[in-house]
Structure formats: structure tokens, C-alpha cells
Design a protein around this motif. Structure first.
Motif, mmCIF file in Angstrom:
data_model
loop_
_atom_site.group_PDB
_atom_site.id
_atom_site.type_symbol
_atom_site.label_atom_id
_atom_site.label_comp_id
_atom_site.label_asym_id
_atom_site.label_seq_id
_atom_site.Cartn_x
_atom_site.Cartn_y
_atom_site.Cartn_z
ATOM 1 N N TYR A 137 0.847 -1.199 0.000
ATOM 2 C CA TYR A 137 0.000 0.000 0.000
ATOM 3 C C TYR A 137 0.878 1.244 0.000
ATOM 4 O O TYR A 137 1.586 1.503 0.972
ATOM 5 N N LYS A 138 0.849 1.983 -1.108
ATOM 6 C CA LYS A 138 1.636 3.211 -1.235
ATOM 7 C C LYS A 138 0.780 4.391 -0.787
ATOM 8 O O LYS A 138 -0.339 4.584 -1.270
ATOM 9 N N TRP A 139 1.313 5.175 0.120
ATOM 10 C CA TRP A 139 0.527 6.241 0.745
ATOM 11 C C TRP A 139 0.101 7.309 -0.250
ATOM 12 O O TRP A 139 -1.020 7.815 -0.166
ATOM 13 N N THR A 140 0.954 7.653 -1.207
ATOM 14 C CA THR A 140 0.564 8.678 -2.190
ATOM 15 C C THR A 140 -0.575 8.169 -3.062
ATOM 16 O O THR A 140 -1.524 8.909 -3.334
ATOM 17 N N GLU A 141 -0.506 6.906 -3.465
ATOM 18 C CA GLU A 141 -1.587 6.332 -4.282
ATOM 19 C C GLU A 141 -2.887 6.256 -3.488
ATOM 20 O O GLU A 141 -3.958 6.559 -4.012
ATOM 21 N N MET A 142 -2.809 5.842 -2.246
ATOM 22 C CA MET A 142 -4.027 5.740 -1.442
ATOM 23 C C MET A 142 -4.678 7.105 -1.286
ATOM 24 O O MET A 142 -5.895 7.223 -1.368
ATOM 25 N N GLY A 143 -3.859 8.144 -1.063
ATOM 26 C CA GLY A 143 -4.409 9.490 -0.952
ATOM 27 C C GLY A 143 -5.112 9.922 -2.226
ATOM 28 O O GLY A 143 -6.201 10.491 -2.190
ATOM 29 N N MET B 33 -8.367 6.498 -0.265
ATOM 30 C CA MET B 33 -8.370 5.284 0.537
ATOM 31 C C MET B 33 -7.364 5.437 1.676
ATOM 32 O O MET B 33 -6.464 6.267 1.615
ATOM 33 N N GLY B 34 -7.503 4.620 2.686
ATOM 34 C CA GLY B 34 -6.566 4.650 3.797
ATOM 35 C C GLY B 34 -6.788 3.444 4.681
ATOM 36 O O GLY B 34 -7.444 2.475 4.296
ATOM 37 N N PHE B 35 -6.228 3.504 5.875
ATOM 38 C CA PHE B 35 -6.429 2.482 6.893
ATOM 39 C C PHE B 35 -6.864 3.179 8.166
ATOM 40 O O PHE B 35 -6.418 4.287 8.468
ATOM 41 N N ALA B 36 -7.752 2.545 8.900
ATOM 42 C CA ALA B 36 -8.236 3.093 10.164
ATOM 43 C C ALA B 36 -8.030 2.042 11.253
ATOM 44 O O ALA B 36 -8.517 0.910 11.129
#
Length: 124
Positions: free
Chosen positions: A26-32, A36-39
């Protein structure tokens, strides 16, 4: 009081979770970009040894469970100079649609990688 307080432990563990999720694909820039994200939905922390301010800290992480929408991560914090176990944290985190505000399944393209990282009964 001269020791690391709770906010520092949680900060170290939170950063370790980000690194572990990156290792899961999971790449943070792509998720943003995809909203999308994680909680995190549960943290279980055990404090094992007091650490002084400025102690050199190492956090090792592993994945202990993969669900349909969630991962369970285990973090182990040690003092790099003494090898003393400082704390452990188990985190349950869910893959999260930030716009809809609801859990979504883990991406299919990450399942094999995540499964290759699973560790049963990690050392405490």
C-alpha cells in the motif's frame, strides 16, 4: 519525569504501522489519490520496560492475521543499546474508503504479498 511518555510510544508504533502497510503493497501517495486509507480499530499495548527520553528505539513489525478488510499487526519495541524490550502493541486496522467512511476489502493485488509476510505466534 525523564521517561518517554505514552504519546511517544504510540507515535513510534503508528509510524511502524505505516511502514508495515507499505511493505504489504500500500503506497501512501496512491491511497491518498484514491481517497483510501487504513483506520485503526483496536490497539493493545503492553509496556515492558521504562525508556528514558532520547533512548535509541527500534520497532520491529509483522502481520499476524489477514481478514477480508483488515490486518492485524504486531509491533515489538526495543532499546537499541541494551536490547531491553520496551513495549509491544497489537493493532487491528481496516482498509477504509475515506469518502464513503466504511471498510472495503483489501486489494486483490496485495493478498499474496500480505500472506507471504504472515507470522504465527510472534515473539513477545
Amino acid at each position: 519525569m525523564g521517561h518517554m511518555n505514552v504519546m511517544y510510544y504510540i507515535n513510534f508504533f503508528d509510524q511502524a504501522s505505516c511502514h508495515a502497510l507499505s511493505a504489504c503493497g500500500y503506497k501512501w501517495t496512491e491511497m491518498g489519490d484514491q481517497n483510501m486509507g487504513f483506520a485503526d480499530v483496536k490497539h493493545t499495548v503492553e509496556y515492558k520496560g521504562e525508556q528514558k527520553v532520547g533512548s535509541p528505539i527500534v520497532v520491529e513489525s509483522c502481520v499476524t492475521r489477514r481478514g477480508r478488510t483488515s490486518l492485524t499487526l504486531k509491533h515489538r519495541m526495543t532499546n537499541a543499546e541494551t536490547g531491553e524490550l520496551a513495549a509491544t502493541m497489537e493493532v487491528i486496522t481496516i482498509h477504509f474508503d475515506l469518502a464513503a467512511r466504511k471498510p472495503v476489502p483489501l486489494r486483490e493485488d496485495t493478498i499474496e504479498l500480505i500472506d507471504s509476510l504472515l507470522v504465527e505466534n510472534p515473539e513477545d
